[in-house]
Design an enzyme around this catalytic site. Sequence first.
Site, mmCIF file in Angstrom:
data_model
loop_
_atom_site.group_PDB
_atom_site.id
_atom_site.type_symbol
_atom_site.label_atom_id
_atom_site.label_comp_id
_atom_site.label_asym_id
_atom_site.label_seq_id
_atom_site.Cartn_x
_atom_site.Cartn_y
_atom_site.Cartn_z
ATOM 1 C CD GLU A 97 -2.853 1.411 0.380
ATOM 2 O OE1 GLU A 97 -2.486 1.468 -0.800
ATOM 3 O OE2 GLU A 97 -4.031 1.578 0.724
ATOM 4 C CG ASP A 98 -0.779 4.682 -1.880
ATOM 5 O OD1 ASP A 98 -1.511 4.155 -1.012
ATOM 6 O OD2 ASP A 98 -1.241 5.411 -2.781
ATOM 7 C CG ASP A 101 -5.695 9.357 5.363
ATOM 8 O OD1 ASP A 101 -5.137 9.979 6.272
ATOM 9 O OD2 ASP A 101 -6.623 9.845 4.682
ATOM 10 C CG PHE A 150 -3.531 15.499 0.264
ATOM 11 C CD1 PHE A 150 -4.472 14.527 0.590
ATOM 12 C CD2 PHE A 150 -3.097 15.591 -1.050
ATOM 13 C CE1 PHE A 150 -4.968 13.670 -0.375
ATOM 14 C CE2 PHE A 150 -3.599 14.737 -2.027
ATOM 15 C CZ PHE A 150 -4.538 13.775 -1.686
ATOM 16 N NE ARG A 163 -2.238 8.095 -10.261
ATOM 17 C CZ ARG A 163 -2.933 7.714 -9.192
ATOM 18 N NH1 ARG A 163 -2.288 7.357 -8.096
ATOM 19 N NH2 ARG A 163 -4.255 7.689 -9.206
HETATM 20 P P1 IMP Z 1 -7.622 5.216 3.849
HETATM 21 O O1 IMP Z 1 -8.661 4.262 3.430
HETATM 22 O O2 IMP Z 1 -8.212 6.480 4.437
HETATM 23 O O3 IMP Z 1 -6.553 4.633 4.742
HETATM 24 O O4 IMP Z 1 -6.953 5.761 2.554
HETATM 25 C C1 IMP Z 1 -6.037 5.087 1.812
HETATM 26 C C2 IMP Z 1 -5.961 5.684 0.417
HETATM 27 O O5 IMP Z 1 -6.291 7.084 0.403
HETATM 28 C C3 IMP Z 1 -4.553 5.612 -0.097
HETATM 29 O O6 IMP Z 1 -4.290 4.397 -0.735
HETATM 30 C C4 IMP Z 1 -4.496 6.793 -1.043
HETATM 31 O O7 IMP Z 1 -4.966 6.410 -2.309
HETATM 32 C C5 IMP Z 1 -5.446 7.811 -0.446
HETATM 33 N N1 IMP Z 1 -4.731 8.828 0.352
HETATM 34 C C6 IMP Z 1 -4.740 8.989 1.693
HETATM 35 N N2 IMP Z 1 -3.958 10.012 2.066
HETATM 36 C C7 IMP Z 1 -3.428 10.501 0.928
HETATM 37 C C8 IMP Z 1 -2.490 11.567 0.655
HETATM 38 O O8 IMP Z 1 -1.975 12.275 1.523
HETATM 39 N N3 IMP Z 1 -2.186 11.750 -0.663
HETATM 40 C C9 IMP Z 1 -2.695 11.000 -1.677
HETATM 41 N N4 IMP Z 1 -3.557 10.010 -1.444
HETATM 42 C C10 IMP Z 1 -3.921 9.754 -0.176
#
Ligand code: IMP
Length: 175
Positions: A97-98, A101, A150, A163
Amino acid sequence: MATTLSVLISAEEIQKRVAELGAQIVRDYPEGPLHLVCILKGSFIFMADLVRAIDRPVKMDFISVSSYGKEKTSSGEVRLNKDLDMSIEGGNVLVIEDIVDTGVTLTYLMHVLSQRRPRTIRIAALLDKPSRRMRPVKVDYRGFEIADEFVVGYGLDYAEDYRQLKDICILGGVE
Ligand code: IMP
């Protein structure tokens, strides 16, 4: 307001950390193939670098989910856009996973993938924003912990832009 980009983690720092994560993964796993699951699209560059730091046989597969549209905040809902091509039953699975959040995406995915009876399943995430967590997620391999900013670059986007940046940058001036 004009959009601004400021470097948070440089390309050099990322490469060094990814090499360390790869070495740690090689040490931790028993002999035998490893099944890498890349979460599209944001993890494609991390996956490409990490896999070259893992000196052992690996299979690679890709899954696509969406929880964010063009917004910077999560909708709280996750949709499966593209499923894996291969079975993961009985395999040692590492989900790539990147960024973690709120934890909503990984909670959903780990639930879906665990039902397919892998032998083991772990998570490698390049970035972690623990202050934003709404659901608990156990990140087994973490690149960097970051504050509630962000960020874009190294695969991460804002509305599909940025990207290709080599560094991870804080995006400012966008509401
Ligand atoms: P979560 O479900 O809230 O944990 O979000 C995960 C996904 O939200 C990541 O795989 C990203 O695609 C996107 N995301 C969350 N924070 C960021 C950020 O700071 N920049 C870009 N994408 C984000």
